[in-house]
Design an enzyme around this catalytic site. Structure first.
Site, PDB file in Angstrom:
ATOM      1  N   ARG A 133       0.841  -1.194   0.000  1.00  0.00           N
ATOM      2  CA  ARG A 133       0.000   0.000   0.000  1.00  0.00           C
ATOM      3  C   ARG A 133       0.880   1.248   0.000  1.00  0.00           C
ATOM      4  O   ARG A 133       2.053   1.203   0.372  1.00  0.00           O
ATOM      5  CB  ARG A 133      -0.924  -0.001   1.219  1.00  0.00           C
ATOM      6  N   LYS A 158      -1.753  -2.713   7.251  1.00  0.00           N
ATOM      7  CA  LYS A 158      -3.141  -2.554   7.661  1.00  0.00           C
ATOM      8  C   LYS A 158      -3.460  -3.569   8.753  1.00  0.00           C
ATOM      9  O   LYS A 158      -3.149  -4.751   8.634  1.00  0.00           O
ATOM     10  CB  LYS A 158      -4.066  -2.765   6.456  1.00  0.00           C
ATOM     11  N   HIS A 226      -2.981   3.114  -5.935  1.00  0.00           N
ATOM     12  CA  HIS A 226      -3.507   1.793  -5.603  1.00  0.00           C
ATOM     13  C   HIS A 226      -3.673   0.922  -6.846  1.00  0.00           C
ATOM     14  O   HIS A 226      -3.746  -0.305  -6.738  1.00  0.00           O
ATOM     15  CB  HIS A 226      -4.847   1.941  -4.876  1.00  0.00           C
ATOM     16  N   ARG A 229      -1.035  -1.668  -7.060  1.00  0.00           N
ATOM     17  CA  ARG A 229      -1.286  -2.827  -6.183  1.00  0.00           C
ATOM     18  C   ARG A 229      -2.219  -3.823  -6.879  1.00  0.00           C
ATOM     19  O   ARG A 229      -1.992  -5.032  -6.834  1.00  0.00           O
ATOM     20  CB  ARG A 229      -1.875  -2.333  -4.870  1.00  0.00           C
ATOM     21  N   HIS A 252      -4.133  -9.501   2.994  1.00  0.00           N
ATOM     22  CA  HIS A 252      -5.580  -9.603   3.168  1.00  0.00           C
ATOM     23  C   HIS A 252      -5.911 -10.568   4.301  1.00  0.00           C
ATOM     24  O   HIS A 252      -5.314 -11.638   4.406  1.00  0.00           O
ATOM     25  CB  HIS A 252      -6.247 -10.115   1.887  1.00  0.00           C
ATOM     26  N   TYR A 261      -9.431 -10.740  -7.846  1.00  0.00           N
ATOM     27  CA  TYR A 261      -8.473 -10.759  -8.941  1.00  0.00           C
ATOM     28  C   TYR A 261      -8.735 -11.877  -9.941  1.00  0.00           C
ATOM     29  O   TYR A 261      -8.159 -11.875 -11.032  1.00  0.00           O
ATOM     30  CB  TYR A 261      -7.051 -10.816  -8.369  1.00  0.00           C
TER      31      TYR A 261
END
Length: 294
Positions: A133, A158, A226, A229, A252, A261
């Site tokens: 990120r 995150k 982003h 990413r 994640h 994806y």
């Protein structure tokens, strides 16, 4: 700093919220109070409903952004003011799931090659090569580049979780040139015009570097930081990397986030034939018209 702001800050810090979330929550409550020209502890659920409608109607904000602002207000009322919060009275907006833009590898190369200077170019390379990120790349330290294990250590991503991602040999060579050029001591990408500051790069600077490269590359698409990413994950999946590995690399928590994806990957789209291909059709259209975009 007002008493209420200090109280909310302490509640957020006690729960170990990230600096980014703290800034976002404090800003959301301040904006809420500013809209009504009153202290936020004097406002009630009807004000929240009116404010929510204003965010959609006049500011045209995305549902995810409105949800984030409501989460900040919910925290303020429940944790700071110790007041009840009714989800029935103030429901979160229905989320609209849109597929993000993904560039081809050729377009990513154009973007990186169009960076305005070597510093920005290495910055964009790091974003794409690691899938990290914006804030994670901005706060990379020199010691996070582990050439012996060929990994990049992402600190406090995150959810305040660390993770390792692969270190591309191409990126390693570029980072070594970057280091010899500016000699960073702690932060891999220091702030300041000459990149000699003792603070890490501001995320706004990263966004600007990407924005300028997009313009210089002539990419007439809504590309932002982003996007790199999303490109990282999609290109990995197209190359055969399994979703579980991509989930770990992206940091994640839920595999469902990563399944996005599949929808973006040409690996699955090109492997499935359209039912149109099985029909016996005559030729249509003018022969001198090329297929695809005009």
């Amino acid at each position: 700093m007002t008493r209420l702001r200090q109280m909310m800050l302490e509640e957020l810090q006690r729960r170990n919220y990230s600096p980014g979330t703290i800034r976002c929550y404090l800003r959301a409550v301040a904006d809420f109070a500013r809209y009504f020209h009153r202290s936020p502890d004097q406002l009630r659920p009807q004000h929240i409903r009116e404010y929510q409608a204003y965010l959609f109607r006049e500011r045209k904000l995305d549902p995810s952004t409105v949800t984030q602002k409501l989460a900040a207000l919910r925290f303020f009322f429940i944790k700071t003011l110790r007041k009840p919060w009714s989800v029935a009275e103030t429901p979160y907006p229905k989320q609209v799931r849109r597929l993000p833009l993904v560039l081809s590898q050729e377009e990513v190369a154009r973007l990186i090659n169009s960076a305005r200077n070597p510093f920005d170019q290495v910055l964009l390379m790091t974003l794409y090569a690691t899938g990290a990120r914006c804030a994670e790349v901005a706060r990379l330290q020199v010691g996070d580049i582990d050439s012996s294990r060929m990994v990049v250590h992402i600190r406090a991503g995150k959810g305040r979780e660390d993770r390792d991602v692969m270190l591309s040999p191409v990126l390693l060579a570029a980072l070594r040139e970057h280091w010899s050029r500016i000699k960073p001591k702690v932060w891999l990408f220091p702030a300041g015009r000459r990149h000699t500051a003792t603070q890490p790069l501001n995320t706004k600077t990263v966004w600007r570097a990407c924005h300028l490269a997009v313009q210089r590359a002539g990419l007439n698409k809504p590309v932002h930081v982003h996007t790199l990413r999303h490109c990282f994950a999609t290109h990995l999946h197209e190359a055969g990397t399994d979703l579980r590995t991509i989930q770990v690399l992206l940091g994640h928590h839920d595999l469902e986030e990563t399944t996005l994806y599949i929808h973006l990957s040409r690996r699955y789209l090109s492997a499935t034939a359209s039912p149109l291909d099985a029909l016996a059709l005559g030729t249509t259209g003018k022969k001198d018209e090329p297929p695809g975009d005009e």
